[in-house]
Design an enzyme around this catalytic site. Structure first.
Site, PDB file in Angstrom:
ATOM      1  N   GLY A   1      53.440  27.646  41.413  1.00  0.00           N
ATOM      2  CA  GLY A   1      54.703  27.985  42.079  1.00  0.00           C
ATOM      3  C   GLY A   1      54.934  27.197  43.357  1.00  0.00           C
ATOM      4  O   GLY A   1      55.982  26.561  43.548  1.00  0.00           O
TER       5      GLY A   1
ATOM      6  N   TYR B   1      37.968  34.006  48.683  1.00  0.00           N
ATOM      7  CA  TYR B   1      39.220  33.305  48.987  1.00  0.00           C
ATOM      8  C   TYR B   1      39.410  33.154  50.500  1.00  0.00           C
ATOM      9  O   TYR B   1      39.762  32.086  51.004  1.00  0.00           O
ATOM     10  CB  TYR B   1      40.363  34.117  48.369  1.00  0.00           C
ATOM     11  CG  TYR B   1      41.735  33.499  48.418  1.00  0.00           C
ATOM     12  CD1 TYR B   1      42.167  32.650  47.406  1.00  0.00           C
ATOM     13  CD2 TYR B   1      42.620  33.795  49.454  1.00  0.00           C
ATOM     14  CE1 TYR B   1      43.449  32.101  47.422  1.00  0.00           C
ATOM     15  CE2 TYR B   1      43.897  33.261  49.482  1.00  0.00           C
ATOM     16  CZ  TYR B   1      44.307  32.413  48.469  1.00  0.00           C
ATOM     17  OH  TYR B   1      45.580  31.882  48.495  1.00  0.00           O
TER      18      TYR B   1
ATOM     19  N   LYS C   1      39.665  29.674  52.537  1.00  0.00           N
ATOM     20  CA  LYS C   1      40.887  29.361  53.288  1.00  0.00           C
ATOM     21  C   LYS C   1      40.596  29.230  54.785  1.00  0.00           C
ATOM     22  O   LYS C   1      41.205  28.416  55.474  1.00  0.00           O
ATOM     23  CB  LYS C   1      41.958  30.434  53.029  1.00  0.00           C
ATOM     24  CG  LYS C   1      42.453  30.479  51.576  1.00  0.00           C
ATOM     25  CD  LYS C   1      43.097  29.166  51.168  1.00  0.00           C
ATOM     26  CE  LYS C   1      43.787  29.244  49.830  1.00  0.00           C
ATOM     27  NZ  LYS C   1      44.402  27.964  49.424  1.00  0.00           N
TER      28      LYS C   1
ATOM     29  N   GLY D   1      51.859  33.282  53.941  1.00  0.00           N
ATOM     30  CA  GLY D   1      51.564  34.678  53.643  1.00  0.00           C
ATOM     31  C   GLY D   1      51.829  34.923  52.170  1.00  0.00           C
ATOM     32  O   GLY D   1      51.575  34.063  51.334  1.00  0.00           O
ATOM     33  N   TYR D   2      52.351  36.088  51.857  1.00  0.00           N
ATOM     34  CA  TYR D   2      52.602  36.453  50.459  1.00  0.00           C
ATOM     35  C   TYR D   2      53.940  35.853  50.013  1.00  0.00           C
ATOM     36  O   TYR D   2      54.999  36.209  50.508  1.00  0.00           O
ATOM     37  CB  TYR D   2      52.556  37.970  50.296  1.00  0.00           C
ATOM     38  CG  TYR D   2      51.116  38.469  50.290  1.00  0.00           C
ATOM     39  CD1 TYR D   2      50.500  38.842  49.108  1.00  0.00           C
ATOM     40  CD2 TYR D   2      50.360  38.495  51.460  1.00  0.00           C
ATOM     41  CE1 TYR D   2      49.166  39.257  49.091  1.00  0.00           C
ATOM     42  CE2 TYR D   2      49.033  38.902  51.458  1.00  0.00           C
ATOM     43  CZ  TYR D   2      48.446  39.276  50.270  1.00  0.00           C
ATOM     44  OH  TYR D   2      47.129  39.675  50.246  1.00  0.00           O
TER      45      TYR D   2
HETATM   46  N1  CAA Z   1      41.971  48.750  50.769  1.00  0.00           N
HETATM   47  C1  CAA Z   1      41.024  49.716  50.863  1.00  0.00           C
HETATM   48  N2  CAA Z   1      40.334  50.179  49.802  1.00  0.00           N
HETATM   49  C2  CAA Z   1      40.608  49.634  48.608  1.00  0.00           C
HETATM   50  C3  CAA Z   1      41.566  48.627  48.443  1.00  0.00           C
HETATM   51  C4  CAA Z   1      42.260  48.192  49.593  1.00  0.00           C
HETATM   52  N3  CAA Z   1      43.202  47.243  49.522  1.00  0.00           N
HETATM   53  N4  CAA Z   1      41.606  48.276  47.133  1.00  0.00           N
HETATM   54  C5  CAA Z   1      40.704  49.048  46.502  1.00  0.00           C
HETATM   55  N5  CAA Z   1      40.117  49.865  47.392  1.00  0.00           N
HETATM   56  C6  CAA Z   1      39.071  50.831  47.141  1.00  0.00           C
HETATM   57  C7  CAA Z   1      39.344  51.604  45.864  1.00  0.00           C
HETATM   58  O1  CAA Z   1      40.125  52.741  46.148  1.00  0.00           O
HETATM   59  C8  CAA Z   1      37.950  51.937  45.382  1.00  0.00           C
HETATM   60  O2  CAA Z   1      37.442  53.018  46.113  1.00  0.00           O
HETATM   61  P1  CAA Z   1      36.466  54.057  45.397  1.00  0.00           P
HETATM   62  O3  CAA Z   1      35.293  53.235  44.914  1.00  0.00           O
HETATM   63  O4  CAA Z   1      36.141  55.008  46.487  1.00  0.00           O
HETATM   64  O5  CAA Z   1      37.256  54.616  44.264  1.00  0.00           O
HETATM   65  C9  CAA Z   1      37.135  50.712  45.820  1.00  0.00           C
HETATM   66  O6  CAA Z   1      37.859  50.113  46.897  1.00  0.00           O
HETATM   67  C10 CAA Z   1      36.966  49.714  44.713  1.00  0.00           C
HETATM   68  O7  CAA Z   1      38.245  49.516  44.115  1.00  0.00           O
HETATM   69  P2  CAA Z   1      38.387  48.775  42.762  1.00  0.00           P
HETATM   70  O8  CAA Z   1      37.367  49.247  41.789  1.00  0.00           O
HETATM   71  O9  CAA Z   1      39.827  48.778  42.333  1.00  0.00           O
HETATM   72  O10 CAA Z   1      38.004  47.336  43.270  1.00  0.00           O
HETATM   73  P3  CAA Z   1      38.038  46.003  42.492  1.00  0.00           P
HETATM   74  O11 CAA Z   1      36.864  45.235  42.912  1.00  0.00           O
HETATM   75  O12 CAA Z   1      38.251  46.176  41.036  1.00  0.00           O
HETATM   76  O13 CAA Z   1      39.305  45.222  43.031  1.00  0.00           O
HETATM   77  C11 CAA Z   1      41.209  44.537  44.108  1.00  0.00           C
HETATM   78  C12 CAA Z   1      40.222  45.688  43.930  1.00  0.00           C
HETATM   79  C13 CAA Z   1      41.708  44.043  42.746  1.00  0.00           C
HETATM   80  C14 CAA Z   1      40.590  43.365  44.829  1.00  0.00           C
HETATM   81  C15 CAA Z   1      42.372  45.110  44.887  1.00  0.00           C
HETATM   82  O14 CAA Z   1      41.882  45.582  46.102  1.00  0.00           O
HETATM   83  C16 CAA Z   1      43.415  44.106  45.172  1.00  0.00           C
HETATM   84  O15 CAA Z   1      44.173  43.684  44.295  1.00  0.00           O
HETATM   85  N6  CAA Z   1      43.536  43.699  46.443  1.00  0.00           N
HETATM   86  C17 CAA Z   1      44.548  42.768  46.862  1.00  0.00           C
HETATM   87  C18 CAA Z   1      44.018  41.387  46.759  1.00  0.00           C
HETATM   88  C19 CAA Z   1      45.061  40.436  47.246  1.00  0.00           C
HETATM   89  O16 CAA Z   1      45.837  40.670  48.158  1.00  0.00           O
HETATM   90  N7  CAA Z   1      45.096  39.286  46.633  1.00  0.00           N
HETATM   91  C20 CAA Z   1      46.046  38.288  47.012  1.00  0.00           C
HETATM   92  C21 CAA Z   1      46.305  37.428  45.837  1.00  0.00           C
HETATM   93  S1  CAA Z   1      47.615  36.290  46.194  1.00  0.00           S
HETATM   94  C22 CAA Z   1      46.961  35.254  47.312  1.00  0.00           C
HETATM   95  O17 CAA Z   1      45.801  35.247  47.587  1.00  0.00           O
HETATM   96  C23 CAA Z   1      47.930  34.319  47.946  1.00  0.00           C
HETATM   97  C24 CAA Z   1      47.791  34.344  49.406  1.00  0.00           C
HETATM   98  O18 CAA Z   1      47.257  33.397  49.965  1.00  0.00           O
HETATM   99  C25 CAA Z   1      48.328  35.468  50.170  1.00  0.00           C
END
Ligand code: CAA
Length: 250
Positions: free
Chosen positions: A19, A157, A161, A188-189
């Protein structure tokens, strides 16, 4: 379209078919550069080239695994032979392998460090000597807000970065006297497939933290790339430009 024929600088955008890469390629092409891109997947590249052509953009793509030093060397040599030496390098290729750290595998770490950070060394190293000889160059590294502040699930990541900032600052100092600028952009996003792959519920929580209340547009980042590539930006080097809707102010 303001594109003029082949008398101008060559811009290479890595990860061109994503993108952000697509928007950067189009903007630089509109600016009048000869634009080339790198890609990894052949199927996506074929579709992308056809789409660009249909929109009036003549952009050559070159295959490389940017995490592999020799693969980058072969790509740069092919670009030099076919199009000319690279004047503007946009290190944009990047992937995510998000997972809470205690579940992150070594492979997830290595993939992200390789593609997002080692790639910056690989591509820059293969163009820098030619830039030094020609006394001109622009290296623009696409980092992330999450390299400035960290993000749950992105230890790999964020580390990659954040690493770009140190690279940018050091290389900027080393080549300043050679007409080469090196800068970082930290988006950012932005409304890309990468961001849309984040679970909707989590993405909505993230957007709620952005003072501007929306995702960024790919063209908004492309305009900043265009500016940093231009002669107008020749006194800017070693800098980091945040473009994140106010999500992180440092
Ligand atoms: N904050 C606090 N706690 C969180 C959390 C968060 N954001 N996400 C999950 N948790 C907690 C869950 O509630 C869970 O708690 P319990 O074990 O007590 O139930 C624990 O952490 C583990 O959660 P998951 O099993 O869901 O964790 P996971 O390892 O499967 O993955 C994740 C979680 C997919 C990383 C999810 O947190 C996520 O999608 N985060 C956002 C990641 C993000 O912003 N990526 C950006 C991609 S785009 C990009 O990177 C471009 C850029 O430059 C901006």
């Amino acid at each position: 379209m303001t594109n003029e024929p082949n008398t101008k600088r060559v811009a290479l955008v890595t990860g061109a078919t994503g993108g952000l890469g697509t928007a950067m390629c189009k903007k630089l092409y509109d600016d009048g550069y000869t634009v080339v891109g790198s890609y990894r997947s052949q199927t996506k590249a074929d579709e992308w080239k056809a789409q660009m052509k249909a929109e009036g953009y003549d952009i050559e793509l070159f295959q490389a695994d940017v995490s592999d030093f020799d693969s980058c060397g072969r790509m740069i040599a092919a670009i030099e032979e076919k199009v000319g030496p690279v004047d503007i390098l946009v290190n944009n290729a990047g992937i995510t392998r998000d997972r809470a750290f205690h579940k992150m595998t070594k492979e997830m770490w290595d993939d992200v460090i390789g593609t997002n950070l080692t790639s910056v060394f690989n591509c820059s190293r293969h163009v820098i000597e030619s830039m030094i000889k020609r006394n001109f160059g622009r290296i623009i590294n696409i980092s992330s807000v999450n390299g400035q502040r960290g993000q749950f699930g992105q230890a790999n990541y964020s580390a990659a970065k954040a690493g770009m900032h140190g690279f940018t600052k050091t290389l900027a100092m080393e080549v300043a006297q050679k007409g080469i600028t090196v800068n970082t952009i930290s988006p950012g996003y932005i409304g890309t497939d990468m961001v849309m792959a984040v679970k909707e519920e989590i993405r909505n929580q993230i957007v709620a933290q952005i003072p501007l209340g929306r995702l960024g547009g790919t063209e908004e980042v492309a305009h900043l790339v265009s500016f940093l590539a231009s002669d107008k930006a020749s006194f800017i080097t070693g800098a980091n430009y945040a473009i994140n809707g106010g999500q992180h102010v440092a």
